[in-house]
Enzyme design. Structure first.
Site, PDB file in Angstrom:
ATOM      1  N   GLU A 300      -1.426   4.763  -3.743  1.00 11.69           N
ATOM      2  CA  GLU A 300      -0.376   3.756  -3.716  1.00 11.69           C
ATOM      3  C   GLU A 300       0.412   3.835  -5.012  1.00 11.69           C
ATOM      4  O   GLU A 300      -0.145   4.065  -6.085  1.00 11.69           O
ATOM      5  CB  GLU A 300      -0.914   2.340  -3.467  1.00 11.69           C
ATOM      6  CG  GLU A 300      -1.939   1.831  -4.436  1.00 11.69           C
ATOM      7  CD  GLU A 300      -2.446   0.420  -4.053  1.00 11.69           C
ATOM      8  OE1 GLU A 300      -2.051  -0.118  -2.996  1.00 11.69           O
ATOM      9  OE2 GLU A 300      -3.237  -0.136  -4.836  1.00 11.69           O
ATOM     10  N   ILE A 301       1.708   3.709  -4.884  1.00 10.80           N
ATOM     11  CA  ILE A 301       2.610   3.629  -6.024  1.00 10.80           C
ATOM     12  C   ILE A 301       3.283   2.269  -5.906  1.00 10.80           C
ATOM     13  O   ILE A 301       3.934   1.991  -4.896  1.00 10.80           O
ATOM     14  CB  ILE A 301       3.652   4.768  -6.011  1.00 10.80           C
ATOM     15  CG1 ILE A 301       2.946   6.130  -6.072  1.00 10.80           C
ATOM     16  CG2 ILE A 301       4.628   4.617  -7.165  1.00 10.80           C
ATOM     17  CD1 ILE A 301       3.875   7.325  -5.885  1.00 10.80           C
TER      18      ILE A 301
END
Length: 402
Positions: A300-301
């Site tokens: 996840e960013i």
């Protein structure tokens, strides 16, 4: 009679062309007519075709001021983030090597490692050797700051006897890691506490990296700047169904929270994705109204401003008090995903189709000359039934490609 025969032939040809047309339009082997159409039986997912850089991207390459260290650079306020144990050093070194080769060697974003125990000298030595960027825990490189005990320990309102009974039930139902207390602690920490660590108090964006993951594609733009310039909150690669038996009361508790706080619902939410009951009605039924679709959070960013918002803080505290992180196996993936799907503008959630990624047994493998080591469009290296676990078609159907 001589005239009738050509007419009959022409009639047969016309019928044949009409049948062919209908088959092309409705037949099972044609290309998807829309991003959300089911693609699991295709040789590859056409949504993974890459035609160039993400729209609106502003490049910040290594020759644009990206020297190691924070001063004099144009870097976004961000870090690469990993919760990792000393015994996982081989796995994190492999993941670092992949990400440094394909992306971070161009931008030199710092790495931040977390552990509930002190890192060994071997861990420090081997991870330092994989990057020219900083590896840090706060003010100084490798300043020792462990996860605070109050963030990791089982909270006081959890009944130990009930937890042990619940863990046994999860084990009997074949819920992976359900009987491991440390896994429950990790899920709770990743859900609502990691961004409160002192080492991250002045950091806005992060890219989560886990041991043993793989990155396959050269990415030549600054993903954090893309997030900032594009006003994106969250980026994902893989979108899956969860095990309903691990979260039976997560959605009922969420419904209670929504009844108390309807003001937190975003007008452009992704509720249809969260509650879809058409593609996997068995999941929706067993999870009491939740589709179980979730972003696979080992990648996840994200912008931590969302987790630090009042809406998410109140939501996490409600779930935490309900006890499902321990009495069930509520993971950070469904918790993050439900919150994003309800409280955030769906247009601010981005699918990084151009980032080739694997966490066993699933892949995100783009069709691009920049990618090496994975098969285009391949979703899993496991059994064929795992193809049904892909929930990206639902996201494309209800929200779009992002």
């Amino acid at each position: 009679m001589a005239v009738a025969r050509p007419l009959r032939v022409l009639g047969l040809i016309a019928i044949g062309l009409w049948v062919f047309f209908l088959y092309q339009l409705f037949g099972p082997t044609g290309s998807p007519k829309a991003p959300g159409e089911h693609v699991e039986n295709m040789d590859r997912d056409p949504n993974l075709d890459i035609t160039g850089e993400p729209e609106g991207v502003i490049l910040r390459r290594a020759d644009k001021g990206y020297a190691p260290g924070p001063e004099g650079t144009s870097r976004i306020n961000a870090t690469l983030l990993s919760l990792v144990r000393n015994e996982e050093v081989d796995g994190i070194v492999q993941a670092m090597r992949d990400l440094e080769r394909t992306w971070n060697s161009k931008f030199n974003y710092p790495w931040t490692f977390f552990n509930d125990k002190p890192f060994s000298e071997e861990f420090k030595k081997r991870t330092r050797a994989e990057t020219k960027a900083e590896i840090r825990y706060g003010r100084a490189a490798f300043e020792l700051q462990l996860i605070p005990a109050e963030h990791w320990d089982v909270p006081s309102w959890i009944n130990e006897e009930l937890f042990q009974e619940s863990a046994q039930i999860l084990k009997e139902n074949d819920i992976q890691y359900g009987s491991m207390k440390s896994y429950h602690q990790m899920c709770r920490w990743n859900s609502g506490l990691f961004y409160k660590h002192p080492a991250l108090k002045d950091t806005q964006y992060y890219w989560r990296v886990e041991p043993k993951v793989h990155f396959f594609c050269d990415v030549d733009y600054d993903v954090f700047r893309y997030m900032q310039d594009g006003n994106k909150t969250y980026g994902f690669t893989i979108n899956l169904y969860d095990a309903p038996a691990s979260i039976p009361t997560l959605w009922p508790e969420t419904a209670k929270f929504l009844a108390q706080h309807p003001e937190y619902m975003h007008e452009n939410n992704a509720m249809p994705w969260v509650t879809d009951n058409k593609r996997r009605p068995d999941h929706n039924s067993k999870a009491n109204g939740y589709s179980t679709c979730h972003f696979w959070t080992n990648f996840e960013i994200a912008d931590m401003s969302f987790w630090r918002s009042q809406a998410y803080e109140d939501y996490f505290n409600h779930l935490d008090r309900a006890g499902g992180f321990f009495y069930e196996r509520w993971g950070d993936a469904p918790v993050h995903s439900i919150a994003l799907g309800l409280f955030e503008d769906a247009s601010k959630i981005h699918w990084f189709r151009d980032i080739g990624y694997q966490h066993i047994p699933f892949f995100n493998c783009p069709n691009s000359p920049k990618c090496k080591g994975c098969v285009t469009g391949r979703f899993t290296d496991g059994e064929s039934w795992l193809m049904k676990e892909d929930c990206r078609p639902n996201w494309f159907k209800y929200v779009g490609l992002g």
